[in-house]
Design a protein around this motif. Structure first.
Motif, PDB file in Angstrom:
ATOM      1  N   GLN A 137      53.139  35.341  41.931  1.00  0.00           N
ATOM      2  CA  GLN A 137      53.286  36.209  39.623  1.00  0.00           C
ATOM      3  C   GLN A 137      52.410  37.327  40.064  1.00  0.00           C
ATOM      4  OE1 GLN A 137      54.783  35.772  37.643  1.00  0.00           O
ATOM      5  NE2 GLN A 137      55.938  33.958  36.643  1.00  0.00           N
ATOM      6  N   GLY A 138      51.306  37.515  40.947  1.00  0.00           N
ATOM      7  CA  GLY A 138      50.853  38.708  40.896  1.00  0.00           C
ATOM      8  C   GLY A 138      51.536  40.315  41.809  1.00  0.00           C
ATOM      9  N   LEU A 139      52.116  39.933  43.134  1.00  0.00           N
ATOM     10  CA  LEU A 139      53.183  40.675  43.733  1.00  0.00           C
ATOM     11  C   LEU A 139      53.661  40.728  42.894  1.00  0.00           C
ATOM     12  CD1 LEU A 139      53.349  41.400  47.103  1.00  0.00           C
ATOM     13  CD2 LEU A 139      54.931  39.154  47.031  1.00  0.00           C
ATOM     14  N   MET A 140      55.305  40.279  42.182  1.00  0.00           N
ATOM     15  CA  MET A 140      56.059  40.638  41.778  1.00  0.00           C
ATOM     16  C   MET A 140      55.337  41.961  40.339  1.00  0.00           C
ATOM     17  SD  MET A 140      58.438  38.307  39.115  1.00  0.00           S
ATOM     18  CE  MET A 140      57.605  39.007  37.366  1.00  0.00           C
ATOM     19  N   GLN A 141      54.639  41.103  39.893  1.00  0.00           N
ATOM     20  CA  GLN A 141      54.576  42.597  38.384  1.00  0.00           C
ATOM     21  C   GLN A 141      53.808  43.796  39.311  1.00  0.00           C
ATOM     22  OE1 GLN A 141      55.215  41.626  36.116  1.00  0.00           O
ATOM     23  NE2 GLN A 141      55.654  39.695  35.880  1.00  0.00           N
ATOM     24  N   MET A 179      39.906  47.246  34.279  1.00  0.00           N
ATOM     25  CA  MET A 179      39.207  46.938  36.050  1.00  0.00           C
ATOM     26  C   MET A 179      38.067  45.789  35.524  1.00  0.00           C
ATOM     27  SD  MET A 179      41.005  47.257  38.395  1.00  0.00           S
ATOM     28  CE  MET A 179      39.873  47.181  39.354  1.00  0.00           C
ATOM     29  N   TRP A 180      36.920  46.907  34.054  1.00  0.00           N
ATOM     30  CA  TRP A 180      35.727  46.179  34.305  1.00  0.00           C
ATOM     31  C   TRP A 180      35.974  44.991  33.456  1.00  0.00           C
ATOM     32  CZ3 TRP A 180      33.905  44.905  29.360  1.00  0.00           C
ATOM     33  CH2 TRP A 180      32.821  44.567  29.187  1.00  0.00           C
ATOM     34  N   PHE A 181      36.966  44.513  32.494  1.00  0.00           N
ATOM     35  CA  PHE A 181      36.970  43.326  32.163  1.00  0.00           C
ATOM     36  C   PHE A 181      37.440  42.424  33.520  1.00  0.00           C
ATOM     37  CE2 PHE A 181      38.161  45.566  27.804  1.00  0.00           C
ATOM     38  CZ  PHE A 181      36.938  44.467  27.743  1.00  0.00           C
ATOM     39  N   ALA A 182      38.306  42.570  34.825  1.00  0.00           N
ATOM     40  CA  ALA A 182      38.708  41.490  35.800  1.00  0.00           C
ATOM     41  C   ALA A 182      37.616  41.595  36.085  1.00  0.00           C
ATOM     42  CB  ALA A 182      39.549  42.777  36.498  1.00  0.00           C
ATOM     43  N   ARG A 183      36.275  42.430  36.615  1.00  0.00           N
ATOM     44  CA  ARG A 183      35.064  41.771  36.798  1.00  0.00           C
ATOM     45  C   ARG A 183      34.655  40.260  36.140  1.00  0.00           C
ATOM     46  NH1 ARG A 183      34.687  46.955  38.425  1.00  0.00           N
ATOM     47  NH2 ARG A 183      33.952  48.180  36.372  1.00  0.00           N
ATOM     48  N   ARG A 184      34.679  40.666  35.029  1.00  0.00           N
ATOM     49  CA  ARG A 184      34.060  40.014  34.192  1.00  0.00           C
ATOM     50  C   ARG A 184      34.713  38.355  34.113  1.00  0.00           C
ATOM     51  NH1 ARG A 184      31.884  41.743  28.762  1.00  0.00           N
ATOM     52  NH2 ARG A 184      31.685  39.439  28.607  1.00  0.00           N
ATOM     53  N   ILE A 185      36.088  38.372  34.033  1.00  0.00           N
ATOM     54  CA  ILE A 185      37.154  37.413  34.578  1.00  0.00           C
ATOM     55  C   ILE A 185      36.814  36.729  35.315  1.00  0.00           C
ATOM     56  CG2 ILE A 185      39.842  36.978  34.579  1.00  0.00           C
ATOM     57  CD1 ILE A 185      40.492  39.102  32.473  1.00  0.00           C
ATOM     58  N   LYS A 186      36.618  37.142  36.893  1.00  0.00           N
ATOM     59  CA  LYS A 186      36.568  36.575  38.028  1.00  0.00           C
ATOM     60  C   LYS A 186      35.236  36.046  37.894  1.00  0.00           C
ATOM     61  CE  LYS A 186      35.531  37.808  43.067  1.00  0.00           C
ATOM     62  NZ  LYS A 186      35.456  38.402  43.849  1.00  0.00           N
ATOM     63  N   ARG A 187      34.096  36.708  37.517  1.00  0.00           N
ATOM     64  CA  ARG A 187      33.115  35.825  36.534  1.00  0.00           C
ATOM     65  C   ARG A 187      33.188  34.222  36.045  1.00  0.00           C
ATOM     66  NH1 ARG A 187      30.232  40.934  36.713  1.00  0.00           N
ATOM     67  NH2 ARG A 187      29.970  40.809  33.990  1.00  0.00           N
ATOM     68  N   GLY A 188      33.980  34.859  35.546  1.00  0.00           N
ATOM     69  CA  GLY A 188      34.196  33.477  34.122  1.00  0.00           C
ATOM     70  C   GLY A 188      35.292  32.116  34.805  1.00  0.00           C
ATOM     71  N   HIS A 189      36.120  32.840  35.825  1.00  0.00           N
ATOM     72  CA  HIS A 189      37.006  31.551  36.504  1.00  0.00           C
ATOM     73  C   HIS A 189      36.639  30.826  37.436  1.00  0.00           C
ATOM     74  CE1 HIS A 189      41.004  30.763  37.328  1.00  0.00           C
ATOM     75  NE2 HIS A 189      39.773  30.642  38.693  1.00  0.00           N
ATOM     76  N   LEU A 190      34.812  31.795  37.932  1.00  0.00           N
ATOM     77  CA  LEU A 190      34.345  31.224  38.851  1.00  0.00           C
ATOM     78  C   LEU A 190      33.694  29.663  38.443  1.00  0.00           C
ATOM     79  CD1 LEU A 190      33.120  33.690  41.247  1.00  0.00           C
ATOM     80  CD2 LEU A 190      34.149  31.927  41.784  1.00  0.00           C
ATOM     81  N   ALA A 191      32.518  30.415  37.348  1.00  0.00           N
ATOM     82  CA  ALA A 191      32.279  28.989  36.126  1.00  0.00           C
ATOM     83  C   ALA A 191      32.628  28.058  35.997  1.00  0.00           C
ATOM     84  CB  ALA A 191      31.663  30.497  35.183  1.00  0.00           C
ATOM     85  N   VAL A 192      34.272  28.367  35.754  1.00  0.00           N
ATOM     86  CA  VAL A 192      35.409  27.282  34.942  1.00  0.00           C
ATOM     87  C   VAL A 192      35.687  26.105  35.685  1.00  0.00           C
ATOM     88  CG1 VAL A 192      37.126  27.048  34.213  1.00  0.00           C
ATOM     89  CG2 VAL A 192      35.896  28.763  32.662  1.00  0.00           C
ATOM     90  N   GLN A 193      35.641  26.656  37.149  1.00  0.00           N
ATOM     91  CA  GLN A 193      35.917  26.203  38.262  1.00  0.00           C
ATOM     92  C   GLN A 193      35.349  25.300  39.049  1.00  0.00           C
ATOM     93  OE1 GLN A 193      39.977  26.489  37.933  1.00  0.00           O
ATOM     94  NE2 GLN A 193      39.498  26.411  39.474  1.00  0.00           N
ATOM     95  N   GLN A 305      42.507  38.088  39.932  1.00  0.00           N
ATOM     96  CA  GLN A 305      40.906  37.736  40.262  1.00  0.00           C
ATOM     97  C   GLN A 305      41.022  36.237  39.985  1.00  0.00           C
ATOM     98  OE1 GLN A 305      38.512  39.996  40.221  1.00  0.00           O
ATOM     99  NE2 GLN A 305      39.645  41.849  39.990  1.00  0.00           N
ATOM    100  N   ARG A 306      41.296  35.987  39.308  1.00  0.00           N
ATOM    101  CA  ARG A 306      41.835  34.463  39.551  1.00  0.00           C
ATOM    102  C   ARG A 306      41.672  34.189  40.672  1.00  0.00           C
ATOM    103  NH1 ARG A 306      41.934  30.052  34.940  1.00  0.00           N
ATOM    104  NH2 ARG A 306      41.934  31.750  32.600  1.00  0.00           N
ATOM    105  N   ALA A 307      42.696  34.569  41.480  1.00  0.00           N
ATOM    106  CA  ALA A 307      43.394  34.540  42.611  1.00  0.00           C
ATOM    107  C   ALA A 307      41.850  34.784  44.014  1.00  0.00           C
ATOM    108  CB  ALA A 307      45.010  34.495  42.984  1.00  0.00           C
ATOM    109  N   TRP A 308      41.426  35.414  43.495  1.00  0.00           N
ATOM    110  CA  TRP A 308      40.625  35.997  44.686  1.00  0.00           C
ATOM    111  C   TRP A 308      39.347  34.882  44.051  1.00  0.00           C
ATOM    112  CZ3 TRP A 308      40.859  38.045  48.952  1.00  0.00           C
ATOM    113  CH2 TRP A 308      39.764  38.554  49.399  1.00  0.00           C
ATOM    114  N   ALA A 309      39.146  34.763  43.300  1.00  0.00           N
ATOM    115  CA  ALA A 309      37.654  34.063  43.149  1.00  0.00           C
ATOM    116  C   ALA A 309      38.127  32.549  43.482  1.00  0.00           C
ATOM    117  CB  ALA A 309      37.328  33.462  41.708  1.00  0.00           C
ATOM    118  N   SER A 310      39.240  32.166  43.303  1.00  0.00           N
ATOM    119  CA  SER A 310      39.767  30.834  43.865  1.00  0.00           C
ATOM    120  C   SER A 310      40.474  30.846  45.706  1.00  0.00           C
ATOM    121  CB  SER A 310      41.172  30.143  43.449  1.00  0.00           C
ATOM    122  OG  SER A 310      40.836  30.023  42.526  1.00  0.00           O
TER     123      SER A 310
END
Length: 581
Positions: A137-141, A179-193, A305-310
């Motif tokens: 999805q990231g590649l397509m979009q 981009m500012w929100f994306a960095r926070r999303i990555k941290r949040g996704h790591l915590a969830v995982q 960001q989710r993909a990179w964290a995972s």
């Protein structure tokens, strides 16, 4: 930064083989965007033609047919625009999952003591899926977004430079906010995982030990622990959602501001005659067409960001090399017909604790060796050295005259059949559990192995005999039945070296005598190492070794050892007294 680049290069190894599909997907995306960029030209010609009174009915119909055809083509091509990148994403996902599973199965036992099973399952499932979604999805979009912005702004600048510049100036601010929100999303996704991994581990341990939980009436306390973890997971998800969900309305805000400015400035240009109505409509159509790519910026950044964290969680596992593996100088093993075993000054230190020390033992091929000693004396650890489930830290283990570290693992372990005290059975039929180490074993081999393990009477009581499905970890069988299935599993591969690690501990003495009687013929044709706490099991061995605190303190035959003061004679006397009582 260099670590990120290295990690990205490792991920690219999985993406690069699908480069042809990626190029094709980008080509289809470019064609789809091209159609959608061309369609507003038809709208402009129709509107300007009608406004000027220059467009007749026939011309109008032709333009409308062209509009409908272009729309239909764009719609049909857009299917492939979506499907091709998703195909790549699923292929990458399958490749990563396969290599991760292969890597995990090659790691040593200490690794699995360090990581919870639930955590590893989460990495194999949820994290791998996030990587696949990010690539697909990231590649397509991303490619769609680039093509829309480049082609769209190109045409918009040709229509009206002032309007296009006004919109373009807003793009950096918009992207910066995302981009500012994306960095926070990555941290949040790591915590969830991480919390998902903890939850999966807790659930796996609970269900595996449900009988223990029930026997201690701990359901209430376990529910409290589950609810605490569940609340923590919910709070982490809500924190992530609060950040993620801001991105959509933020994109909508940027688009709304753009539309207002275009209508305000462009409308004035139309009134002043500096811009045709058709051109303003065409400009607005491009702005509308950009709406989804612009609105999806937040979603795409979230995916990436989710993909990179995972991927970071997966990569951390992939970077851990197996400590037990075939070394560069590994060659063919010795002649399988003469597999003498020699332990020369063997020592093993794990985590600063000495488990084995100065072990010297020679076992000629065909010898039957019994191993006994107090609980925790190192019996299982010693037996684990032969198939290299663990490696020595001092001395050497040699089979057939070669250090086991110089023999290919597949060949070494192919010589050995091992039955463990606490065997793991798999959720499959009983027959397939017996033939686990010998997938091509015939039905006759399975029957013979089961007979030698004294399983036939038990099999007759099962609903579908050998085709009965075992529950997870073999819970449908008793402890003794699981141990005897483990013996059958070891025998089914007709090993040159047979290792039985206290596998008769859960059977009664009568069944033990029956099993040992059947196994005598098996013992006579191969090297056998048998660990046990029962003197009755050890008495018929050619050599008995006593381990205490990781050292050999006694060795000899049963007759020799009962005459010597020491652990073995005390064990023999206690068991004789227990039998007399």
């Amino acid at each position: 930064m260099s670590a990120d680049r290295s990690s990205w290069r490792r991920l690219w190894r999985y993406v690069a083989p699908h480069g042809g599909w990626i190029v094709l997907g980008m080509g289809v995306t470019l064609v789809t965007v091209g159609f959608n960029i061309a369609i507003p030209f038809v709208s402009r010609h129709v509107i300007d033609g009608l406004a000027a009174g220059e467009l007749g009915r026939g011309s109008l119909v032709r333009w409308l047919v062209l509009y409908a055809a272009a729309t239909a083509l764009a719609t049909s091509v857009s299917y492939w625009m979506r499907w091709l990148p998703l195909r790549v994403g699923h292929q990458v996902e399958a490749d990563v999952r396969g290599e991760l599973f292969d890597h995990l199965t090659g790691l040593e036992r200490d690794f699995f003591r360090e990581y919870h099973t639930g955590d590893l399952m989460n990495r194999l499932a949820s994290d791998v899926r996030s990587v696949g979604m990010g690539v697909g999805q990231g590649l397509m979009q991303n490619s769609r977004m680039v093509f829309v912005l480049v082609l769209g702004f190109g045409v918009m600048f040709s229509l009206n430079r002032a309007l296009a510049t006004m919109i373009l100036v807003m793009v950096p601010a918009m992207v910066g906010s995302f981009m500012w929100f994306a960095r926070r999303i990555k941290r949040g996704h790591l915590a969830v995982q991480e919390e998902l991994s903890e939850m999966a581990s807790f659930n796996q341990e609970t269900f595996a030990g449900i009988q223990t939980v029930k026997s201690f009436a701990l359901e209430g306390r376990w529910l409290e622990r589950f609810e605490a973890r569940n609340r923590e997971l919910m709070e982490n998800n809500l924190r992530l959602a609060r950040v993620h969900e801001v991105t959509r309305p933020l994109a909508g805000l940027w688009f709304g501001l753009s539309s207002v400015l275009v209508l305000l400035v462009g409308g004035r240009m139309v009134i002043e005659g500096r811009l045709s109505l058709g051109s303003l409509v065409q400009f607005n159509q491009y702005l509308l067409y950009m709406q989804w790519p612009l609105l999806s910026v937040g979603w795409v950044l979230n995916l990436l960001q989710r993909a990179w964290a995972s991927w970071g969680r997966i990569d951390s596992i992939m970077l851990r090399p197996p400590t037990i593996r075939d070394e560069a100088g590994t060659g063919a093993g010795p002649d399988a017909e003469r597999l003498d075993i020699v332990l020369n000054g063997v020592g093993l230190v794990v985590g600063g604790m000495s488990l084995l020390e100065d072990i010297h033992l020679t076992i000629p091929a065909g010898m039957r060796v019994g191993i006994t000693g107090p609980t925790g004396s190192g019996k299982t650890t010693l037996l684990s050295l032969l198939p290299r489930l663990m490696d020595v830290t001092a001395g050497a283990v040699r089979i057939g005259g070669r250090d086991v570290r110089e023999i290919p693992l597949g060949e070494l372990r192919g010589w050995i059949g091992m039955a463990e005290q606490e065997p793991i059975l798999f959720s499959d039929t009983l027959a397939n559990n017996i033939r686990f180490g010998a997938p091509d074993a015939s039905e006759e081999t399975i029957l013979t192995a089961a007979d030698l393990a004294h399983l036939h009477a038990d099999v007759e009581q099962l609903p579908r005999q050998f085709e009965t499905l075992m529950g997870e970890r073999g819970v449908t069988l008793s402890g003794g039945q699981r141990q005897r299935t483990s013996i059958g599993r070891a025998l089914s591969r007709d090993p040159r070296i047979l290792i039985l690690d206290d596998v008769l501990a859960a059977v009664d003495t009568e069944t033990e005598a029956a099993i040992l009687g059947k196994l005598q013929e098996v013992f006579s044709t191969r090297t056998t190492l048998l660990a046990s706490h029962r003197v009755s099991t050890l008495a018929g061995m050619d050599l008995i070794v006593v381990l205490e605190n990781g050292r050999i303190t006694q060795r000899g035959t049963h007759r020799d050892l009962i005459r010597q003061p020491g652990y073995y004679r005390r064990l023999h006397e206690r068991q004789q007294l227990a039998a007399a009582i």
